[in-house]
Structure formats: C-alpha cells, structure tokens
Design a protein around this motif. Structure first.
Motif, PDB file in Angstrom:
ATOM      1  N   TRP A  36       0.849  -1.177   0.000  1.00 46.30           N
ATOM      2  CA  TRP A  36       0.000   0.000   0.000  1.00 46.30           C
ATOM      3  C   TRP A  36       0.890   1.233   0.000  1.00 46.30           C
ATOM      4  O   TRP A  36       1.870   1.315   0.743  1.00 46.30           O
ATOM      5  CB  TRP A  36      -0.881   0.015   1.252  1.00 46.30           C
ATOM      6  CG  TRP A  36      -1.818   1.172   1.287  1.00 46.30           C
ATOM      7  CD1 TRP A  36      -3.111   1.167   0.866  1.00 46.30           C
ATOM      8  CD2 TRP A  36      -1.556   2.494   1.755  1.00 46.30           C
ATOM      9  NE1 TRP A  36      -3.661   2.403   1.033  1.00 46.30           N
ATOM     10  CE2 TRP A  36      -2.718   3.253   1.583  1.00 46.30           C
ATOM     11  CE3 TRP A  36      -0.438   3.127   2.294  1.00 46.30           C
ATOM     12  CZ2 TRP A  36      -2.818   4.587   1.940  1.00 46.30           C
ATOM     13  CZ3 TRP A  36      -0.525   4.458   2.637  1.00 46.30           C
ATOM     14  CH2 TRP A  36      -1.701   5.178   2.460  1.00 46.30           C
ATOM     15  N   PRO A  41      -3.386   3.511  -3.255  1.00 45.61           N
ATOM     16  CA  PRO A  41      -4.135   3.350  -1.998  1.00 45.61           C
ATOM     17  C   PRO A  41      -5.147   2.208  -2.034  1.00 45.61           C
ATOM     18  O   PRO A  41      -6.266   2.340  -1.567  1.00 45.61           O
ATOM     19  CB  PRO A  41      -4.833   4.698  -1.859  1.00 45.61           C
ATOM     20  CG  PRO A  41      -5.057   5.142  -3.266  1.00 45.61           C
ATOM     21  CD  PRO A  41      -3.879   4.627  -4.050  1.00 45.61           C
ATOM     22  N   ASN A  42      -4.752   1.082  -2.573  1.00 44.83           N
ATOM     23  CA  ASN A  42      -5.628  -0.081  -2.671  1.00 44.83           C
ATOM     24  C   ASN A  42      -5.891  -0.639  -1.267  1.00 44.83           C
ATOM     25  O   ASN A  42      -4.962  -1.099  -0.602  1.00 44.83           O
ATOM     26  CB  ASN A  42      -4.964  -1.140  -3.556  1.00 44.83           C
ATOM     27  CG  ASN A  42      -5.814  -2.389  -3.713  1.00 44.83           C
ATOM     28  OD1 ASN A  42      -6.888  -2.508  -3.152  1.00 44.83           O
ATOM     29  ND2 ASN A  42      -5.306  -3.329  -4.485  1.00 44.83           N
ATOM     30  N   PRO A  43      -7.147  -0.648  -0.813  1.00 47.42           N
ATOM     31  CA  PRO A  43      -7.426  -1.184   0.527  1.00 47.42           C
ATOM     32  C   PRO A  43      -7.206  -2.693   0.618  1.00 47.42           C
ATOM     33  O   PRO A  43      -7.134  -3.247   1.705  1.00 47.42           O
ATOM     34  CB  PRO A  43      -8.897  -0.827   0.763  1.00 47.42           C
ATOM     35  CG  PRO A  43      -9.470  -0.657  -0.601  1.00 47.42           C
ATOM     36  CD  PRO A  43      -8.354  -0.172  -1.481  1.00 47.42           C
ATOM     37  N   ASN A  44      -7.110  -3.367  -0.517  1.00 47.43           N
ATOM     38  CA  ASN A  44      -6.872  -4.809  -0.541  1.00 47.43           C
ATOM     39  C   ASN A  44      -5.443  -5.145  -0.953  1.00 47.43           C
ATOM     40  O   ASN A  44      -5.177  -6.234  -1.461  1.00 47.43           O
ATOM     41  CB  ASN A  44      -7.853  -5.489  -1.504  1.00 47.43           C
ATOM     42  CG  ASN A  44      -9.285  -5.313  -1.055  1.00 47.43           C
ATOM     43  OD1 ASN A  44      -9.593  -5.446   0.120  1.00 47.43           O
ATOM     44  ND2 ASN A  44     -10.153  -4.970  -1.984  1.00 47.43           N
ATOM     45  N   PRO A  48       0.935  -4.205   3.688  1.00 50.30           N
ATOM     46  CA  PRO A  48       0.615  -2.880   4.221  1.00 50.30           C
ATOM     47  C   PRO A  48       1.713  -1.862   3.901  1.00 50.30           C
ATOM     48  O   PRO A  48       2.716  -2.189   3.280  1.00 50.30           O
ATOM     49  CB  PRO A  48       0.509  -3.121   5.725  1.00 50.30           C
ATOM     50  CG  PRO A  48       1.256  -4.377   5.986  1.00 50.30           C
ATOM     51  CD  PRO A  48       1.231  -5.169   4.734  1.00 50.30           C
ATOM     52  N   LYS A  49       1.518  -0.655   4.341  1.00 51.86           N
ATOM     53  CA  LYS A  49       2.486   0.413   4.099  1.00 51.86           C
ATOM     54  C   LYS A  49       3.876  -0.013   4.595  1.00 51.86           C
ATOM     55  O   LYS A  49       4.020  -0.542   5.685  1.00 51.86           O
ATOM     56  CB  LYS A  49       2.040   1.673   4.830  1.00 51.86           C
ATOM     57  CG  LYS A  49       2.940   2.856   4.609  1.00 51.86           C
ATOM     58  CD  LYS A  49       2.409   4.073   5.336  1.00 51.86           C
ATOM     59  CE  LYS A  49       3.339   5.257   5.140  1.00 51.86           C
ATOM     60  NZ  LYS A  49       2.858   6.437   5.855  1.00 51.86           N
TER      61      LYS A  49
END
Length: 93
Positions: A36, A41-44, A48-49
C-alpha cells in the motif's frame, strides 16, 4: 505416478517472509510491488504500508492478515517409459 499434498492448509507468515526489513534485512520483490502506498491506496493491497520495524510498526502485530493458503500438491515419483518396436532387417541368403 505418486502424488502427495495438503488441501485447505493455512500457514501464518512470519519473520522475513512477512516483514519487510526484518532483522535489518532486505525487502522482497513481492512486498515492494504489492505494498500500500499513497500512489496506490488499494485497501486490498497484499502488503501494508512499508515501514521500518524499528519504528514500532503495527505491521508486526499477529493477525489473520498474515495467514496464507499453503495448500500444495507435489509429484513425489514419476516413471517415464518409452515403448518402441525394434525392426530388424531380414537377412537375404
């Protein structure tokens, strides 16, 4: 042919498999490509960041996010047989 495997097997990822920069190490390609970011900004997102683990990252918390399907099927033994007919020339007398 002999096959072996597991179906429906789940595995919790940990250490270098899950955490980028684990033990001051390198990042894996799949982590960088699927993380991410503000530009993505893909929530899936599959990761993670990206943060350093020494920054107190929440990425190291145990959760189902790190559970992956680990089912597999492998060939343990495979025999290949070639069948052929050998033709012998007839001898002339």
């Amino acid at each position: 042919m002999l096959l072996q495997g597991l179906g429906g097997y789940q595995k919790q990822m940990g250490s270098y498999m899950a955490f980028a920069f684990y033990n001051s190490g390198n990042i894996q390609k799949w982590q960088a490509d699927n993380a991410w970011t503000e530009a993505n900004p893909n929530p899936n997102a599959k990761y993670p960041k990206l943060t350093s683990l020494s920054m107190g990252s929440e990425n190291v918390q145990t959760s189902s996010f790190w559970t992956r399907n680990a089912s597999f099927l492998r060939i343990k033994n495979l025999q290949l047989v070639t069948l052929y007919q050998k033709i012998l020339p007839k001898k002339s007398k």
